[in-house]
Write a protein that holds these residues in place. Structure first.
Motif, PDB file in Angstrom:
ATOM      1  N   ARG A  36       0.831  -1.214   0.000  1.00  0.00           N
ATOM      2  CA  ARG A  36       0.000   0.000   0.000  1.00  0.00           C
ATOM      3  C   ARG A  36       0.860   1.256   0.000  1.00  0.00           C
ATOM      4  O   ARG A  36       0.447   2.305  -0.517  1.00  0.00           O
ATOM      5  CB  ARG A  36      -0.932   0.011   1.214  1.00  0.00           C
ATOM      6  CG  ARG A  36      -2.124  -0.907   1.101  1.00  0.00           C
ATOM      7  CD  ARG A  36      -3.175  -0.580   2.146  1.00  0.00           C
ATOM      8  NE  ARG A  36      -2.703  -0.713   3.506  1.00  0.00           N
ATOM      9  CZ  ARG A  36      -2.737  -1.849   4.201  1.00  0.00           C
ATOM     10  NH1 ARG A  36      -3.211  -2.949   3.634  1.00  0.00           N
ATOM     11  NH2 ARG A  36      -2.300  -1.892   5.438  1.00  0.00           N
ATOM     12  N   HIS A  37       2.065   1.156   0.589  1.00  0.00           N
ATOM     13  CA  HIS A  37       2.974   2.298   0.630  1.00  0.00           C
ATOM     14  C   HIS A  37       4.005   2.246  -0.502  1.00  0.00           C
ATOM     15  O   HIS A  37       5.061   2.870  -0.429  1.00  0.00           O
ATOM     16  CB  HIS A  37       3.674   2.369   1.990  1.00  0.00           C
ATOM     17  CG  HIS A  37       2.768   2.816   3.097  1.00  0.00           C
ATOM     18  ND1 HIS A  37       1.950   1.954   3.786  1.00  0.00           N
ATOM     19  CD2 HIS A  37       2.541   4.047   3.615  1.00  0.00           C
ATOM     20  CE1 HIS A  37       1.269   2.626   4.688  1.00  0.00           C
ATOM     21  NE2 HIS A  37       1.607   3.903   4.618  1.00  0.00           N
ATOM     22  N   ARG A  38       3.686   1.455  -1.520  1.00  0.00           N
ATOM     23  CA  ARG A  38       4.483   1.377  -2.745  1.00  0.00           C
ATOM     24  C   ARG A  38       5.883   0.835  -2.511  1.00  0.00           C
ATOM     25  O   ARG A  38       6.845   1.249  -3.166  1.00  0.00           O
ATOM     26  CB  ARG A  38       4.531   2.750  -3.433  1.00  0.00           C
ATOM     27  CG  ARG A  38       3.151   3.259  -3.841  1.00  0.00           C
ATOM     28  CD  ARG A  38       3.226   4.591  -4.561  1.00  0.00           C
ATOM     29  NE  ARG A  38       1.897   5.066  -4.907  1.00  0.00           N
ATOM     30  CZ  ARG A  38       1.645   6.207  -5.550  1.00  0.00           C
ATOM     31  NH1 ARG A  38       2.662   6.986  -5.911  1.00  0.00           N
ATOM     32  NH2 ARG A  38       0.406   6.567  -5.839  1.00  0.00           N
ATOM     33  N   HIS A  39       5.988  -0.089  -1.573  1.00  0.00           N
ATOM     34  CA  HIS A  39       7.241  -0.808  -1.352  1.00  0.00           C
ATOM     35  C   HIS A  39       6.971  -2.286  -1.572  1.00  0.00           C
ATOM     36  O   HIS A  39       6.377  -2.941  -0.717  1.00  0.00           O
ATOM     37  CB  HIS A  39       7.779  -0.559   0.063  1.00  0.00           C
ATOM     38  CG  HIS A  39       8.272   0.836   0.276  1.00  0.00           C
ATOM     39  ND1 HIS A  39       9.526   1.253  -0.111  1.00  0.00           N
ATOM     40  CD2 HIS A  39       7.669   1.920   0.809  1.00  0.00           C
ATOM     41  CE1 HIS A  39       9.673   2.533   0.189  1.00  0.00           C
ATOM     42  NE2 HIS A  39       8.566   2.958   0.752  1.00  0.00           N
ATOM     43  N   SER A  40       7.367  -2.782  -2.729  1.00  0.00           N
ATOM     44  CA  SER A  40       7.138  -4.187  -3.033  1.00  0.00           C
ATOM     45  C   SER A  40       8.065  -5.045  -2.164  1.00  0.00           C
ATOM     46  O   SER A  40       9.283  -4.955  -2.271  1.00  0.00           O
ATOM     47  CB  SER A  40       7.413  -4.455  -4.518  1.00  0.00           C
ATOM     48  OG  SER A  40       7.182  -5.816  -4.811  1.00  0.00           O
ATOM     49  N   PRO A  41       7.504  -5.884  -1.289  1.00  0.00           N
ATOM     50  CA  PRO A  41       8.351  -6.619  -0.342  1.00  0.00           C
ATOM     51  C   PRO A  41       9.003  -7.851  -0.962  1.00  0.00           C
ATOM     52  O   PRO A  41       8.477  -8.446  -1.915  1.00  0.00           O
ATOM     53  CB  PRO A  41       7.367  -7.038   0.748  1.00  0.00           C
ATOM     54  CG  PRO A  41       6.069  -7.197   0.012  1.00  0.00           C
ATOM     55  CD  PRO A  41       6.073  -6.134  -1.060  1.00  0.00           C
ATOM     56  N   PHE A  42      10.134  -8.216  -0.401  1.00  0.00           N
ATOM     57  CA  PHE A  42      10.761  -9.496  -0.730  1.00  0.00           C
ATOM     58  C   PHE A  42      10.543 -10.409   0.469  1.00  0.00           C
ATOM     59  O   PHE A  42      10.877 -10.049   1.598  1.00  0.00           O
ATOM     60  CB  PHE A  42      12.256  -9.325  -1.000  1.00  0.00           C
ATOM     61  CG  PHE A  42      12.994 -10.626  -1.115  1.00  0.00           C
ATOM     62  CD1 PHE A  42      12.773 -11.474  -2.187  1.00  0.00           C
ATOM     63  CD2 PHE A  42      13.883 -11.024  -0.118  1.00  0.00           C
ATOM     64  CE1 PHE A  42      13.451 -12.693  -2.283  1.00  0.00           C
ATOM     65  CE2 PHE A  42      14.564 -12.230  -0.206  1.00  0.00           C
ATOM     66  CZ  PHE A  42      14.340 -13.070  -1.295  1.00  0.00           C
TER      67      PHE A  42
END
Length: 298
Positions: A36-42
């Motif tokens: 949602r905060h535009r940080h694609s997680p690994f």
């Protein structure tokens, strides 16, 4: 250059966030919060802990056995991870005899042995210190998804009675006592006294044991009762915060309890709207208690 702020956590646009995912729904909520905060997680999935059908598989991911923990830092560096969240339940400890030895792991073994002897919180503190020494910032799930954090006050239509307040006080004191020994984070009180403490079986096991105790002679005929969950004194807040979810509500009701109390600011409510709706439907109260320690401490 703009930055994204999440509950006091400031992430630059180029930040690369990893999630070590154990069992339960928390890793999913953390991943979705980052997205949602535009940080694609690994996602680093702990083998044997994440369900095969988990939503986590739609993100970039790798699996890692607990016995490969010595390779974690190099894996994160290779993936250019700058921040890391530890989320979810780890139901077993690594087997030292099965660990893949490396120079880095060999140097950690004496400290690891001490940490294992000190319990879960000692191990988590060792892990966070080790990762941060290698330039990876460890952050808490409560910083990434702040709307999961329990707030103070009654959260449901039902509220505790005067007798329930006595149960809350008794269970809270008991939970803090076992937390100081790094045994567990929860206790149950009925009739103004603690009757069951969380052990290695976790909260689900505690509630099942309480259900079975209802027929015990000293509890027979007693009604109501409260589950209390709170952080351990001096706990590493960036991992293993106490949490409740829809399953907790169902199990508490099945055990004959009338309410759940959690420590505000230092506990998580997973799938919050579902928890409150189900508690309301079953007539249970959920309440956030004033924290004994500051929420921003480690």
């Amino acid at each position: 250059m703009t930055k994204t702020e999440t509950a006091g956590l400031v992430l630059a646009p180029g930040a690369r966030v990893g999630v070590i995912a154990g069992g339960g729904h928390l890793p999913v909520e953390v991943a979705e919060g980052l997205e949602r905060h535009r940080h694609s997680p690994f996602i680093v999935m702990v083998e044997g802990e994440v369900d095969r059908g988990s939503e986590l598989y739609r993100y970039e991911h790798e699996s890692l056995a607990l016995e490969q923990i010595g390779a974690l830092a190099s894996l994160l560096k290779r993936r250019k991870i700058t921040h890391l969240v530890l989320a979810g339940e780890i139901r077993r400890r690594p087997k030292l005899t099965d660990m893949r030895l490396s120079f880095g792991l060999l140097s950690l073994i004496p400290t690891l042995m001490v940490a294992l002897a000190r319990g879960d919180d000692g191990l988590l503190k060792l892990l966070t210190r080790g990762l941060e020494a290698r330039g990876i910032k460890v952050v808490g799930a409560h910083q990434v998804v702040p709307d999961l954090v329990a707030v103070e006050g009654v959260l449901t239509k039902a509220a505790p009675l005067k007798s329930d307040r006595r149960d809350i006080e008794a269970a809270y004191a008991a939970a803090k006592a076992i937390g100081a020994l790094d045994i567990g984070q929860a206790a149950i009180a009925i009739g103004g006294r603690a009757i069951a403490l969380e052990g290695i079986e976790g909260t689900d096991g505690l509630l099942q044991r309480t259900k079975e105790l209802r027929s015990h002679g000293r509890l027979a005929g007693r009604t109501r009762g409260v589950l209390v969950k709170c952080a351990k004194p001096g706990q590493e807040l960036r991992a293993d915060l106490p949490s409740i979810g829809p399953q907790t509500v169902e199990a508490a009701h099945s055990a004959g309890l009338v309410g759940i109390a959690v420590e505000a600011g230092r506990s998580l409510v997973l799938e919050g709207p579902v928890v409150i709706a189900r508690a309301d439907a079953l007539g249970l109260f959920v309440i956030g208690l004033p924290a004994m320690e500051r929420a921003h401490g480690r």
